[in-house]
Design a protein around this motif. Structure first.
Motif, PDB file in Angstrom:
ATOM      1  N   LYS A 156      -8.159  -2.679   6.543  1.00  0.00           N
ATOM      2  CA  LYS A 156      -8.093  -1.596   5.552  1.00  0.00           C
ATOM      3  C   LYS A 156      -7.385  -0.395   6.150  1.00  0.00           C
ATOM      4  O   LYS A 156      -7.486  -0.141   7.331  1.00  0.00           O
ATOM      5  CB  LYS A 156      -9.508  -1.203   5.103  1.00  0.00           C
ATOM      6  CG  LYS A 156     -10.297  -2.333   4.489  1.00  0.00           C
ATOM      7  CD  LYS A 156      -9.693  -2.811   3.185  1.00  0.00           C
ATOM      8  CE  LYS A 156     -10.513  -3.909   2.555  1.00  0.00           C
ATOM      9  NZ  LYS A 156      -9.849  -4.509   1.395  1.00  0.00           N
TER      10      LYS A 156
ATOM     11  N   ARG B 217       0.838  -1.202   0.000  1.00  0.00           N
ATOM     12  CA  ARG B 217       0.000   0.000   0.000  1.00  0.00           C
ATOM     13  C   ARG B 217       0.877   1.258   0.000  1.00  0.00           C
ATOM     14  O   ARG B 217       0.573   2.243  -0.675  1.00  0.00           O
ATOM     15  CB  ARG B 217      -0.911  -0.002   1.233  1.00  0.00           C
ATOM     16  CG  ARG B 217      -2.032  -1.034   1.164  1.00  0.00           C
ATOM     17  CD  ARG B 217      -2.801  -1.074   2.480  1.00  0.00           C
ATOM     18  NE  ARG B 217      -3.836  -2.104   2.466  1.00  0.00           N
ATOM     19  CZ  ARG B 217      -4.460  -2.537   3.551  1.00  0.00           C
ATOM     20  NH1 ARG B 217      -4.149  -2.025   4.740  1.00  0.00           N
ATOM     21  NH2 ARG B 217      -5.403  -3.472   3.460  1.00  0.00           N
TER      22      ARG B 217
ATOM     23  N   ALA C 210      -1.371  -3.842  -4.922  1.00  0.00           N
ATOM     24  CA  ALA C 210      -1.580  -2.976  -3.748  1.00  0.00           C
ATOM     25  C   ALA C 210      -2.203  -3.753  -2.606  1.00  0.00           C
ATOM     26  O   ALA C 210      -2.369  -3.231  -1.509  1.00  0.00           O
ATOM     27  CB  ALA C 210      -2.472  -1.791  -4.116  1.00  0.00           C
ATOM     28  N   ASP C 211      -2.531  -5.033  -2.860  1.00  0.00           N
ATOM     29  CA  ASP C 211      -3.237  -5.812  -1.832  1.00  0.00           C
ATOM     30  C   ASP C 211      -2.653  -7.194  -1.559  1.00  0.00           C
ATOM     31  O   ASP C 211      -3.103  -7.901  -0.661  1.00  0.00           O
ATOM     32  CB  ASP C 211      -4.717  -5.962  -2.205  1.00  0.00           C
ATOM     33  CG  ASP C 211      -4.918  -6.581  -3.594  1.00  0.00           C
ATOM     34  OD1 ASP C 211      -3.952  -7.147  -4.140  1.00  0.00           O
ATOM     35  OD2 ASP C 211      -6.042  -6.491  -4.117  1.00  0.00           O
TER      36      ASP C 211
ATOM     37  N   SER D  19       2.170   1.892  -3.404  1.00  0.00           N
ATOM     38  CA  SER D  19       1.150   2.355  -4.347  1.00  0.00           C
ATOM     39  C   SER D  19       0.740   3.800  -4.113  1.00  0.00           C
ATOM     40  O   SER D  19       0.058   4.397  -4.945  1.00  0.00           O
ATOM     41  CB  SER D  19      -0.086   1.447  -4.277  1.00  0.00           C
ATOM     42  OG  SER D  19      -0.775   1.626  -3.051  1.00  0.00           O
ATOM     43  N   THR D  20       1.179   4.373  -2.989  1.00  0.00           N
ATOM     44  CA  THR D  20       0.763   5.741  -2.651  1.00  0.00           C
ATOM     45  C   THR D  20       1.943   6.707  -2.492  1.00  0.00           C
ATOM     46  O   THR D  20       1.752   7.847  -2.071  1.00  0.00           O
ATOM     47  CB  THR D  20      -0.065   5.747  -1.348  1.00  0.00           C
ATOM     48  OG1 THR D  20       0.692   5.102  -0.300  1.00  0.00           O
ATOM     49  CG2 THR D  20      -1.386   5.007  -1.527  1.00  0.00           C
TER      50      THR D  20
END
Length: 359
Positions: A359, A276, A315-316, A279-280
């Motif tokens: 999450k 994550r 991303a997961d 991806s950010t």
């Protein structure tokens, strides 16, 4: 009011008895507090010390395996209460062998090893998938590039791979087969990765070789080699392989996964946090979290090579639909014996742990 000796003696007994009873009450209270503390222990030691996890990586400095070191440097293993030791091997097949021998508990390497080993009677399972394509290129030396127009031109050539039985070997076999030749029509030469691969090309030991980032960028910058087959970008990989190719992952012995679900869950938590993060955040920010030696003396070039690779990462951490089937299909092209072996793909991976990451 006056008391006689006997009355004083009786009062003394009563006082003593009162003190004893009070002491018993205190003792009971202490025991009860001690018991309640004891009852709290599991909750307080939800921090029960978990077993150390040794993870071998098929090349820590390779960008395809970047989530391993990045997770450590971001502190996510520690956040999960894990003691993780990362070790590096030049080739994924060496890491796979260390796992089977029980020397390590996990491998950061290509998912295809789980299928290959199931056919050999060994149960391995990917518990987090990092990327959906190989993140590599077949690089050809600039002095020999005119000899390579199509995959058919791989016939009779010495082709550099990391080591025999590695994923690079699997995929080069596939490319040779796709060009209409057999795996007997070329010579796979183990040249490793990074400096040893570059030296092999400079010395003329191989004119074409499997490479990943940042080695690809270094070969191009030095004017040594050019891309011949693109398995790095999503578009290039899908065009050559015909679909999503599940590649870099964390895989472990299936028995270990069954016996240590808490450890595996925490590993999944840590790696998904990292994916994550990747991806950010920009390539520059990610590079700042890595050891300087990963830059190979050129941070700007490293950032450039990282930028070209980021789109390959999930991303997961989930295995995509059709991913295992595509890998098996490609392995069967040059391993006909796999067509005659019943492979249960559901046993080669699980999304169970990454699905539970908050999450």
């Amino acid at each position: 009011m006056k008391f006689g000796k006997s009355t004083k003696f009786g009062a003394g007994i009563i006082m003593s008895l009162g003190l004893i009873l009070a002491g018993c009450g205190n003792a009971d209270k202490t025991a009860s507090q001690s018991d309640s503390k004891g009852d709290d222990k599991p909750a307080a030691t939800e921090t029960v010390k978990l077993p150390k996890v040794n993870i071998m990586v098929g090349g820590l400095e390779k960008i395809i395996y970047l989530p391993a070191k990045l997770t450590e440097n971001l502190g996510y293993f520690k956040e999960e209460g894990l003691e993780v030791e990362l070790t590096s091997q030049a080739s994924g097949v060496n890491a796979e062998q260390a796992l089977i021998a029980g020397e390590v508990q996990g491998v950061v390497g290509f998912y295809d090893h789980t299928i290959d080993m199931q056919a050999k009677g060994k149960e391995l399972q990917a518990v987090a998938l990092f990327a959906t394509n190989p993140g590599a290129r077949l690089m050809v030396t600039n002095k020999a590039k005119d000899q390579f127009k199509t995959l058919a031109d791989l016939k009779g050539k010495n082709i550099g791979i990391t080591s025999p039985g590695a994923s690079s070997h699997f995929l080069v076999n596939y490319l040779v087969s796709k060009g209409g030749n057999s795996t007997k029509d070329y010579v796979p030469l183990a040249v490793g990765a990074g400096p040893t691969l570059i030296a092999a090309m400079e010395q003329g030991k191989v004119d074409i070789a499997w490479a990943t980032q940042p080695t690809i960028a270094l070969l191009e910058q030095k004017g040594i080699a050019t891309s011949f087959v693109d398995l790095e970008t999503k578009e290039g990989s899908q065009q050559t392989l015909g679909g999503t190719y599940a590649a870099p992952s964390l895989y472990m012995n299936s028995d270990y996964v069954k016996k240590n679900p808490e450890v595996v869950q925490r590993l999944a938590n840590a790696f998904v946090k990292t994916l994550r993060y990747m991806s950010t955040h920009k390539a520059e920010e990610i590079a700042d979290k890595l050891p300087k030696e990963f830059y190979a003396g050129d941070k700007e070039l490293y950032i450039k090579s990282l930028e070209s690779s980021l789109s390959m990462f999930t991303a997961d951490g989930k295995m995509p639909d059709g991913g295992p089937e595509k890998v098996l299909e490609i392995l069967q092209v040059f391993k006909p014996e796999l067509k005659d072996t019943k492979i249960d793909l559901n046993k080669t991976f699980t999304n169970e742990f990454v699905d539970k990451v908050k999450k």
